[in-house]
Scaffold this active site. Structure first.
Site, short mmCIF file in Angstrom:
data_model
loop_
_atom_site.label_atom_id
_atom_site.label_comp_id
_atom_site.label_asym_id
_atom_site.label_seq_id
_atom_site.Cartn_x
_atom_site.Cartn_y
_atom_site.Cartn_z
N GLU A 33 0.87 -1.17 0.00
CA GLU A 33 0.00 0.00 0.00
C GLU A 33 0.91 1.23 0.00
OE1 GLU A 33 -3.93 1.38 2.53
OE2 GLU A 33 -2.24 0.54 3.62
N GLU A 45 -7.92 12.29 1.68
CA GLU A 45 -8.44 11.58 2.86
C GLU A 45 -8.54 12.57 4.00
OE1 GLU A 45 -7.79 7.75 5.76
OE2 GLU A 45 -6.04 8.73 4.92
#
Length: 226
Positions: free
Chosen positions: A120, A211
């Protein structure tokens, strides 16, 4: 830190979309957890809370531009861009305005996964107040696109991922100074990580992302491509 788990949590439970929208040359507005394709560009919205006024509108014009807004939506992330392919020759360009707050953590930049190995990764160019901290251990730094990026790595043990619960590495490049427009030479970050032994696998996605770990705010991309 809490954010270290935030992106992985975007894939918690089922990876199947709750909503799957496909449109051509038309905006796509989503207000719940969903993934799909808008104007030929892949997107995803995920949030851990319900809040109010939590949505993301994808432009549907073939670009990765979107307008996002959140109001106490828990961990909220919205992203658009490209799926699998080569890790070479990837460049992103963007310009946006933002307002409000991003809660306890926030990240604006490039996000994705690779497989074999499962990684990730994040390239962070901007954040709201209090954001921009990666956790993990610093591996080094390098200069690209006119600024220094600090490189970090963190191990996630038995955490949600695109392949279910797994143990995997997280890679980060975090810009030393914030900006709201410019170019990100994405593949140069991949090359720098590799020079430190941080090797990616097969590209699963590379998307422009915002985010917010709470708070109330918005971001409006006037342009975005990757």
């Amino acid at each position: 830190m809490k954010f270290v788990f935030a992106f992985a949590l975007a894939f918690a439970g089922s990876f199947e979309p709750l909503v799957n929208n496909t449109a051509s040359n038309a905006e796509c507005t989503v207000t719940s957890n969903s993934q799909g394709n808008c104007g030929g560009v892949a997107y995803e919205l995920w949030m851990s809370g319900s809040g109010s006024g939590c949505s993301c509108t994808f432009k549907g014009d073939g670009s990765a531009a979107f307008n996002a807004q959140w109001n106490n939506c828990g961990d909220y992330l919205c992203r658009a861009g490209r799926g699998s392919g080569s890790t070479s020759g990837i460049t992103a360009n963007y310009a946006y305005t933002k307002q409000g707050s991003g809660g306890g953590y926030s990240f604006i930049g490039i996000y994705g996964w690779t497989t074999n190995p499962l990684i990730e990764y994040y390239i962070v160019d901007d954040w709201f107040s209090g954001g921009g901290n990666s956790g993990g251990s610093q591996k080094g730094s390098f200069t690209v696109d006119g600024a220094t990026y600090n490189i970090w790595q963190h191990t996630q043990n038995n955490q949600p991922s695109i392949q279910g619960t797994a143990t995997f590495e997280q890679f980060f490049s975090i810009r030393s100074s914030q900006r709201q427009s410019g170019t990100i030479s994405v593949s140069q970050h991949f090359d720098q990580w590799a020079s430190l032994g941080m090797r990616l696998g097969s590209l699963y996605e590379a998307k422009i992302l915002v985010e917010a770990g709470g708070g109330s705010g918005s971001i409006n991309y006037s342009s975005a491509s990757i």
